[in-house]
Motif scaffolding. Structure first.
Motif, mmCIF file in Angstrom:
data_model
loop_
_atom_site.group_PDB
_atom_site.id
_atom_site.type_symbol
_atom_site.label_atom_id
_atom_site.label_comp_id
_atom_site.label_asym_id
_atom_site.label_seq_id
_atom_site.Cartn_x
_atom_site.Cartn_y
_atom_site.Cartn_z
ATOM 1 N N ARG A 1 2.994 5.654 -5.599
ATOM 2 C CA ARG A 1 2.370 6.017 -7.121
ATOM 3 C C ARG A 1 1.950 6.863 -7.448
ATOM 4 O O ARG A 1 1.829 7.721 -8.524
ATOM 5 C CB ARG A 1 2.689 4.673 -8.028
ATOM 6 N N HIS A 2 0.749 6.870 -6.303
ATOM 7 C CA HIS A 2 -0.304 7.701 -6.608
ATOM 8 C C HIS A 2 0.420 9.166 -6.561
ATOM 9 O O HIS A 2 -0.099 10.326 -7.473
ATOM 10 C CB HIS A 2 -1.230 7.428 -6.101
ATOM 11 N N ILE A 3 0.938 9.013 -5.602
ATOM 12 C CA ILE A 3 1.942 10.295 -5.336
ATOM 13 C C ILE A 3 2.470 11.366 -6.527
ATOM 14 O O ILE A 3 2.626 12.114 -7.025
ATOM 15 C CB ILE A 3 1.957 10.996 -3.853
ATOM 16 N N LYS B 1 0.955 -1.535 -0.044
ATOM 17 C CA LYS B 1 0.241 0.014 -0.113
ATOM 18 C C LYS B 1 0.683 0.996 0.032
ATOM 19 O O LYS B 1 0.837 2.064 -0.639
ATOM 20 C CB LYS B 1 -0.865 0.044 1.259
ATOM 21 N N GLU C 1 -3.199 3.589 7.872
ATOM 22 C CA GLU C 1 -3.148 3.446 6.425
ATOM 23 C C GLU C 1 -3.096 4.705 6.110
ATOM 24 O O GLU C 1 -2.300 5.434 5.051
ATOM 25 C CB GLU C 1 -4.052 2.510 5.433
ATOM 26 N N GLY C 2 -3.814 5.954 6.052
ATOM 27 C CA GLY C 2 -4.420 7.264 6.083
ATOM 28 C C GLY C 2 -3.373 8.051 6.554
ATOM 29 O O GLY C 2 -2.595 8.933 5.666
ATOM 30 N N ARG D 1 -0.380 7.207 4.200
ATOM 31 C CA ARG D 1 -0.570 8.398 2.966
ATOM 32 C C ARG D 1 0.110 9.920 2.852
ATOM 33 O O ARG D 1 0.128 10.442 2.657
ATOM 34 C CB ARG D 1 -1.475 7.840 2.407
ATOM 35 N N ALA E 1 2.966 12.287 1.338
ATOM 36 C CA ALA E 1 2.197 13.260 0.706
ATOM 37 C C ALA E 1 2.826 14.141 1.724
ATOM 38 O O ALA E 1 3.582 14.846 0.188
ATOM 39 C CB ALA E 1 0.278 13.382 0.868
ATOM 40 N N ASP F 1 2.052 1.350 -3.960
ATOM 41 C CA ASP F 1 0.737 2.021 -4.387
ATOM 42 C C ASP F 1 1.023 3.564 -3.706
ATOM 43 O O ASP F 1 0.122 4.380 -4.907
ATOM 44 C CB ASP F 1 -0.266 1.085 -3.964
ATOM 45 N N ARG G 1 2.971 9.881 -9.451
ATOM 46 C CA ARG G 1 3.089 9.619 -10.770
ATOM 47 C C ARG G 1 3.999 9.517 -11.191
ATOM 48 O O ARG G 1 4.115 8.905 -12.634
ATOM 49 C CB ARG G 1 2.663 10.879 -11.262
#
Lengths: 285, 449
Positions: free
Chosen positions: A88-90, A82, A132-133, A136, A140, A85, A92
Motif C-alpha cells: 500500500r505504501h508503494i 507487513k 522484511e527489508g 519491501r 518495490a 502494508d 498508494r
C-alpha cells in the motif's frame, strides 16, 4: 578471519544453527551449512560476514522454500500484514497494493516448478539484510520494473485503440552540450563522492525531499540539507573555475552553466510541429 | 516540513548527472536491503551508491522500499553532531553542561520536581518491530523544545547489534502516574510511562514517538514545537521514585538506559535531573543529533516511535550520562496528579488538515507535525477540544483520540461518504456531516451517534 574455500567452521555453524532455529524450520545442519556457504561469495566469506547474517530469517526463508509448514506459519504470521502494508505504501492505492502483494506471494510460494522442485523467490534471499527489508525491496522492484511499466503500456494501447496517433518521439537532446561545458561539468562531478552524487541526483533529479533522501541513507535531514547546499555551491564554483580557465569570461561561463539542453529540444519539437502542420500531417505530441 | 527551494544546482550539472549511465549491474534486492540497513561493508556500499547516483529506477526502488517511519530504526550519524568526533562531543557536552546548570536550576520550580517520572520501561530493548509507541507527547519547556533536537528522538542505528532501543513507551507500557510532591503522596504507580518532556536528555535514548511524528518538522529545520523527551525524572523526595526507579532500571536493558536507574534518593535524583538537564542542554548547544526522520508517508496511525540504539560511540555514553541525569518535567499548571499523557495533553495543541494530512502544532501554527496513518487516509475535517481530537476523512473514516493525538481509535457508526464536517460544540454534543448529505449527532461525547 578469512577462511579458505568459503568453508564455515563447524563451531560457528553449530552456533549459528541453534541461533537460527533452523531445525524448527526443517533444515538440517548440512543444509544450513550449505546455505551459509552459498550466500557468501568465495573470497568474501569470513566469520564476521557469517555472524552478520540474519540467520534466523535466512533459515525461515529457506524453510519456506523447502515447504516446511511451520516455517510458512511463522512467515505468514510475521510478514503477511507487513507485506500488504508495504504494498500500500508503494502503490498508494488499495487495489494495486493487493495485486502487487498477491503477485509477490505467488512468487514467494513458488507457482512454478522445475524438475519437481518448486521455484520460490525466497530462495534468493541471502540474509544480508532483514527479510522484511528484502520483501519491501522486492515489492518495490516489482512495482517499478513490472507493474508500473505495464500500466504505461496499457494506457498507450488504450489510447491507440481510441484513435490517437503517435509520432515517434523527437530526440530529447537534439542540441549537444558544448563539449567544454560538459567536460568541465563531468570533471567537477567526478570529484564528488558516490554518495554526494547520489544525494544530488535524488534531491534534484528525482525531486525528493531532504527527509526522503536522508531516510534512504539513515542520516539526519539536516545533514542532507547542509550537504546539498554545500555540494551545489561547490559544483557551481568548480565548473565556473574550469570554464574560466578554459578561456570563457565569467559571464559567459555563468550563462553556459545554466543552459538546459532540454529547452533546446523543445524548440526543435516546436519546429517539427510547425512543419507537420504546414504539410497537413498529425502534429507531434 | 519545508525544504529549501530546489535551486542551486547548475543546469548543466543536472543534465550530466542525468546523462551519467548506470553502467554497473542493478543491485539485487539483497544488496539494496542491506544498503538501506547499513549492513554493507564500505566497498560494497560505495559500489551501490555509484550505481544509485546514475540509475533513477534503482533510486526509486530504494525510496519506495523504505520502512514505515515508526518501525524504522533511525540511524544516528556515526560521527556525532556536526561531524565532530564522538570523543570531542563528549568533552564538549561535559564542558557545555556546566553552563546550563544555572539555567536548569532556575527553570526548575519546586512543584515541578514532583513531576519527575522515572524513565522506566520505555527504554526496553525492543526489536525493530516494536509496536508504535503510544507515548504521549510531553509538554516541554522552551529549553526542551530546543533540546528536542537531541532529545526525545531516539535514533537507532539500523545495523546495530544491540538492537534498537525504544525511547518511548510502546503500547505495552503503562502510564506513569506522577504526583506532585507537594500535593500528593501517591503510591508508586507503574512508573513506566515516558517522563514528561525534559529538556531532552539523550535524544538517542528518547525514542521520539512523536519523535516519529514530531520530528518531521524538526528535521526540516523548524524548531520543534514540543518534544517529548522521555527522561527519567528524578522525583525529588518522592518515595515512589525508588520503586519506579528500580522498576525502571529493570526495564531498561540498553547500555544507555542501563544507567538510567532512577536514583531513589532525592538528592541524587535532583542532581541527576540537573545533570540530565545539563546534558540535554549541552546536546542542544552542541547541535542536533540525528533524529528520526519522519516524513509523512508512513503507515501506522499511531504516533511513530523513534528508537534509539545502544551504540558504542560517544552518543551512547552521552545517553548513559543523560539517562542518569533526569531533567525536570516542565511545570504544569495543574496541581493534580499527572500522567505523562496528561502532561502531554495539557500542552496547547492546534490541529489542521493540510492536503488531506492531519497535522498539529504546539506553537500556534509556526511548525506543524503530521500524524502518520496506516494506508493513505485522506483527512477532511478535524475538531479538537483539549485532549479530545476527532478527525474525519474520506470514505467515512473517523478517528478519535482521547489523549491529544498520541493514540487513536477508529470510529464507525454507520455513516457513509466522506466526512467533510466534524464539530463538537462541547464535550458531549457533536455534529458530523458527510459528502452524501448525511448529518449525524451525538450527545454523549461520541459514544453513540
Amino acid at each position: 578471519m578469512p577462511v579458505a574455500k568459503n568453508t564455515a567452521p563447524q563451531g560457528l555453524v553449530q552456533e549459528l544453527y541453534s541461533q537460527s532455529r533452523a531445525q524448527e524450520y526443517g533444515l538440517s545442519v548440512a543444509a544450513f551449512t550449505r546455505l551459509l556457504e552459498a550466500v557468501t561469495k568465495s573470497g568474501s566469506a569470513s566469520e564476521a560476514v557469517w555472524r552478520a547474517l540474519k540467520v534466523e530469517e535466512l533459515a525461515l526463508a529457506h524453510g519456506c522454500v523447502a515447504g516446511n509448514e511451520h516455517a510458512w506459519d511463522v512467515f505468514l504470521g510475521r510478514y503477511r500484514e507487513k507485506l500488504y502494508d508495504a504494498a500500500r505504501h508503494i502503490t498508494r492505492e488499495e487495489s494495486s497494493a493487493r495485486e502487487l502483494a498477491d503477485s509477490l506471494y505467488a512468487e514467494l510460494f513458488g507457482t512454478r516448478t522445475q524438475d519437481g522442485h518448486r521455484i520460490s523467490k525466497l530462495e534468493s534471499y541471502s540474509g544480508r539484510g532483514s527479510l522484511e527489508g528484502w520483501l519491501r525491496t522486492v515489492l518495490a522492484q516489482e512495482w517499478v520494473n513490472r507493474f508500473r511499466k505495464q500500466r504505461r503500456l496499457v494506457s498507450l494501447e488504450e489510447r491507440e485503440e481510441a484513435g490517437a496517433q503517435f509520432v515517434a518521439n523527437a530526440p530529447e537532446e537534439v542540441a549537444a552540450m558544448d563539449p567544454a561545458v560538459s567536460a568541465a561539468t563531468d570533471q567537477a562531478l567526478s570529484e564528488l563522492s558516490a554518495e554526494d552524487r547520489y544525494i544530488l541526483a535524488a534531491y534534484y533529479l528525482d525531486d525528493r525531499t531532504l527527509a526522503e533522501v536522508a531516510r534512504t541513507l539513515g542520516v539526519h535531514e539536516s545533514t542532507i540539507s547542509r550537504k546539498v547546499e554545500r555540494l551545489a555551491h561547490k559544483l557551481r564554483k568548480d565548473i565556473l573555475a574550469q570554464l574560466v580557465k578554459g578561456g570563457m569570461s565569467r559571464r559567459q561561463a555563468e550563462e553556459a552553466m545554466e543552459v538546459d539542453v532540454r529547452d533546446l529540444a523543445v524548440d526543435v519539437r516546436k519546429q517539427l510541429k510547425k512543419q507537420a502542420h504546414g504539410q497537413g500531417l498529425p502534429a507531434p505530441e | 516540513m519545508t525544504d529549501t527551494p530546489k535551486s542551486g544546482l547548475p543546469k548543466v550539472a543536472a543534465a550530466r548527472l542525468r546523462a551519467g549511465g548506470g553502467g554497473s549491474v542493478h543491485p539485487d534486492a539483497n544488496l539494496l536491503a542491506a544498503f538501506s540497513e547499513k549492513a554493507l561493508p564500505e566497498s560494497e556500499r560505495e559500489q551501490v551508491l555509484t550505481h544509485l547516483a546514475a540509475c533513477a529506477d534503482c533510486r526509486e526502488i530504494l525510496s519506495l522500499s523504505q520502512p514505515p517511519v515508526e518501525e524504522m530504526q533511525m540511524a544516528v550519524e556515526r560521527r556525532g553532531w556536526f561531524g565532530l568526533r564522538p570523543e570531542f562531543m563528549r568533552w564538549a557536552i561535559v564542558g557545555a553542561s556546566a553552563t546550563v546548570v544555572v539555567a536548569a536550576v532556575l527553570l526548575m520550580k519546586p512543584e515541578q520536581r514532583s513531576n519527575h517520572v522515572p524513565l522506566g520501561e520505555e527504554f526496553s530493548q525492543s526489536v525493530p518491530q516494536s509496536a508504535p509507541a503510544q507515548a504521549p507527547k510531553a509538554q516541554e519547556s522552551e529549553e526542551s523544545k530546543r533540546s528536542s533536537a537531541g532529545s526525545a528522538n531516539a535514533l537507532a542505528d539500523k545495523g546495530t547489534k544491540d538492537g534498537p532501543v525504544t525511547g518511548y513507551l510502546g503500547d505495552q507500557r503503562e502510564e506513569v502516574a506522577v504526583s506532585r510532591l507537594a500535593k500528593k503522596n501517591s503510591a508508586p504507580a507503574a512508573m513506566m510511562a515516558p517522563p514528561p518532556p525534559a529538556p531532552g536528555v539523550s535524544g538517542r535514548a528518547m525514542g521520539g514517538v512523536l519523535g516519529g511524528v514530531m520530528t518531521a518538522d524538526r528535521l526540516s529545520g523548524n524548531r520543534p514545537a514540543a518534544t517529548p523527551a522521555p527522561m527519567v525524572m528524578a522525583d525529588a523526595g518522592n518515595e515512589h521514585k525508588q520503586a519506579t526507579g528500580s522498576t525502571a532500571a529493570s526495564q531498561i536493558p540498553s547500555a544507555q538506559v542501563a544507567e538510567s536507574q532512577v536514583e531513589a534518593r532525592n538528592d541524587k535524583a535532583e542532581a541527576a535531573a540537573s545533570q540530565g538537564f545539563q546534558l540535554a542542554q549541552a546536546k542542544e548547544k552542541a547541535g542536533e543529533k540525528a533524529r528520526p526522520d519522519n516524513s509523512a508517508d508512513s503507515s501506522k496511525f499511531n504516533v511513530a516511535t523513534g528508537k534509539s540504539a545502544a551504540k558504542d560511540d560517544a552518543a551512547s555514553l552521552e545517553l548513559e550520562a543523560a539517562a542518569r541525569g533526569r531533567a525536570p518535567a516542565k511545570a504544569t499548571k495543574s496541581s493534580e496528579a499527572l500522567t505523562y499523557r496528561k502532561a502531554f495533553l495539557d500542552a496547547e495543541r492546534t490541529w489542521r488538515i493540510a492536503n488531506g494530512k492531519l497535522q498539529w502544532s504546539l506553537d500556534a501554527g509556526k511548525t506543524w507535525h503530521g500524524i502518520q496513518t496506516n494506508g493513505d487516509v485522506k483527512f477532511l475535517s478535524v475538531d479538537a477540544r483539549q485532549s479530545s481530537v476527532w478527525a474525519g476523512g474520506a470514505s467515512g473514516v473517523v478517528m478519535r483520540s482521547a489523549d491529544g493525538g498520541a493514540t487513536w481509535v477508529p470510529v464507525e457508526k454507520g455513516w457513509s461518504g466522506d466526512v467533510v464536517y466534524l464539530k463538537f460544540e462541547d464535550a458531549k454534543r457533536g455534529v458530523l456531516r458527510t459528502s452524501s448529505k448525511e448529518e449525524w449527532f451525538t450527545e454523549d461525547g461520541g459514544a453513540t451517534w
